[in-house]
Enzyme design. Sequence first.
Site, mmCIF file in Angstrom:
data_model
loop_
_atom_site.group_PDB
_atom_site.id
_atom_site.type_symbol
_atom_site.label_atom_id
_atom_site.label_comp_id
_atom_site.label_asym_id
_atom_site.label_seq_id
_atom_site.Cartn_x
_atom_site.Cartn_y
_atom_site.Cartn_z
ATOM 1 N N ASP A 164 -2.276 10.756 -1.453
ATOM 2 C CA ASP A 164 -2.655 9.670 -2.353
ATOM 3 C C ASP A 164 -3.063 10.206 -3.720
ATOM 4 O OD1 ASP A 164 -3.090 8.393 0.477
ATOM 5 O OD2 ASP A 164 -2.874 6.772 -0.968
ATOM 6 N N ALA B 255 0.806 5.186 -2.006
ATOM 7 C CA ALA B 255 0.650 5.558 -3.414
ATOM 8 C C ALA B 255 1.861 5.177 -4.273
ATOM 9 C CB ALA B 255 0.346 7.059 -3.515
ATOM 10 N N ARG C 241 0.878 -1.181 0.000
ATOM 11 C CA ARG C 241 0.000 0.000 0.000
ATOM 12 C C ARG C 241 0.905 1.216 0.000
ATOM 13 N NH1 ARG C 241 2.577 1.568 3.647
ATOM 14 N NH2 ARG C 241 1.091 3.231 4.041
#
Lengths: 371, 371
Positions: free
Chosen positions: B247, B62, B60
């Site tokens: 993100d 970005a 996980r």
Amino acid sequence: MPRDTGGDVRNGDALCSLRWNASGEAVEIIDQTLLPHTLQWRELVTLESYCHAIATMQVRGAPLIGITAAFALAQEIGRDSSSDNMQRAAVALLATRPTAVNLRWALDAVMSAVRDVEPGMRGEVALATALQLRAEDIGHCARLGEFGLQLLRELKPAGVLNIMTHCNAGWLAAVEWGTALAPVYKAHAAGIAVHVWVSETRPRNQGMNLTAWELQRAGIPCTLVADNACGQLLRRGEVDCVMVGSDRTAANGDVCNKIGTYLKALAARASEIPFYVVLPESTIDWCCASGDDIPIEERDQSELLAIRGVDSGGQTRELMLAAAGSRAYNPAFDVTPAELVTALVTEHGNFEAGPAGMERLRNQISSSTPM
Amino acid sequence: MPRDTGGDVRNGDALCSLRWNASGEAVEIIDQTLLPHTLQWRELVTLESYCHAIATMQVRGAPLIGITAAFALAQEIGRDSSSDNMQRAAVALLATRPTAVNLRWALDAVMSAVRDVEPGMRGEVALATALQLRAEDIGHCARLGEFGLQLLRELKPAGVLNIMTHCNAGWLAAVEWGTALAPVYKAHAAGIAVHVWVSETRPRNQGMNLTAWELQRAGIPCTLVADNACGQLLRRGEVDCVMVGSDRTAANGDVCNKIGTYLKALAARASEIPFYVVLPESTIDWCCASGDDIPIEERDQSELLAIRGVDSGGQTRELMLAAAGSRAYNPAFDVTPAELVTALVTEHGNFEAGPAGMERLRNQISSSTPM
């Protein structure tokens, strides 16, 4: 033996957190550390059992802590009404939780009541005082609910009224009704469609463990969210108002409440959503000029690093969340400055926070208190 | 077979989250769902294993999502370089996480690289592109660290420099260095005494599970706090600046990041503490005019209602936190408006958020991109 009365403003036996068992001469409390998975009543009789119940948060919430402490002191006076013993008991009880001002307020009330009473009668007078404080608390919370309901009616939402709350300031935090949730119960009873956004309230999860449980028990729709999600909900227009309680309120209207309250107040202000603090007079500390003077209880880091829940077999277990050797800082409360508070809802009516409103509130209290 | 290179800006093998095993023709990742209790590397080879790893958040962050997706597509092209298969793989990968824009950016980069390549060579070119993206990511993060360090040096704290962060934007979220934590690692390497306030980051606890773990691994002092405690820390002057990742960043400088970021930004602004967002260019979505246009991923309510940890025997277990029948709402991200952001730290330098800064950033990117 004095009778247990709640006046004519009760909300029903099923929505009550503390009762006096006259035949057993004991207080019965819901052990809130076992919620939401187990509903278990516990008897408190000895001073040690009371101190343990308050310190370990079997009972918690500013009003309920005060009422519990009043019974503790009353029962101790019943056993030994000497000044030394009263003093010893009061000191032990005061040490259990440093932030909640109701603790001192309730102990002072019992001490004052027995001061000029002959030793042989002190136990009965003290117990009558505790029972009276309990009944008054129920009455005050009912009034908080009515005054808060006036504010909710002004919001006029298009559909369901969405109220956000934090921690637990419902009937589990008082004897009945609660503080911040009293207006919600009154609105529900008045036929207004309400929905409550319940923030988890890390690290002790009172929102998830207590508020969601007590709302479900009362049949009021609610949705749990992470504390982190509350800013976004406010920003997106999903909330009509925020209602929280207060553990201690300073003379200038600053509010000391469960850690995380301040962040909700900031987010409500940023989105121009009303932020109401619902509090009985007993949480006001007129000796604290501002919130910066309020001592903030720091609790053990294990509250953050480990967690309790139930496994798939229904067994209660504790798990370690953090890596071994992790360090945490765990303040239990924060201070919300008065300028972020839209209104203070009290049993004396609704007041703006800040110096002018607090002055009005103080005058109102003086004029309504019998000399 | 292309070599795995990270240029001359690496931070060491022990602080790396994804590596290419050339002999095994597999990507190796740290399974982040097992942290902080177990460090386990997993091999990814099939498209399904990649999609599973991204959707279940074994990887996980970005930047790391983008790099992982690039390798996934490259390996799939190596197996079948037809346009149909490339398209099918890209669609499957895109569906794993809707918010992170790096996913699309990385897939586009691989697709563009092979577009004019004869089918027999596409696999090798795609893999070379993925490896290049990986090396570039390390380089970009190192540059983010250097630019962020300039801002940290300006803060001139009296003693230790206290940085607050949210979620995980460290080397576990990128390949190395990270985004928001890259300046922290650079400051530490430069001999500046730093301490990081790590917010737990409910509901998935990335602060507790990942950030505290990776900082400890790098020897940087840190303290965990509940997300709720961050407002109070900022208000009490315990924080010199907040540094978070992004993100997805809108064209107007609005920042979409882990749920709870917005509350920290509000609190930082209220206390006049700098709030920095550290992001590689790849997180910018120039097609999103503002943060309101960014789709917010809503994840399963079980992330809030249940939790995983280890018992006293070291066994990983899951516990139910909420009462049976509880309902939760679980948005994964929130939007912080550009006006709350003190500066955007990018691999192209530091820019004010908001229209003027974004215009400067866009021009800088245009002038530095080879035609």
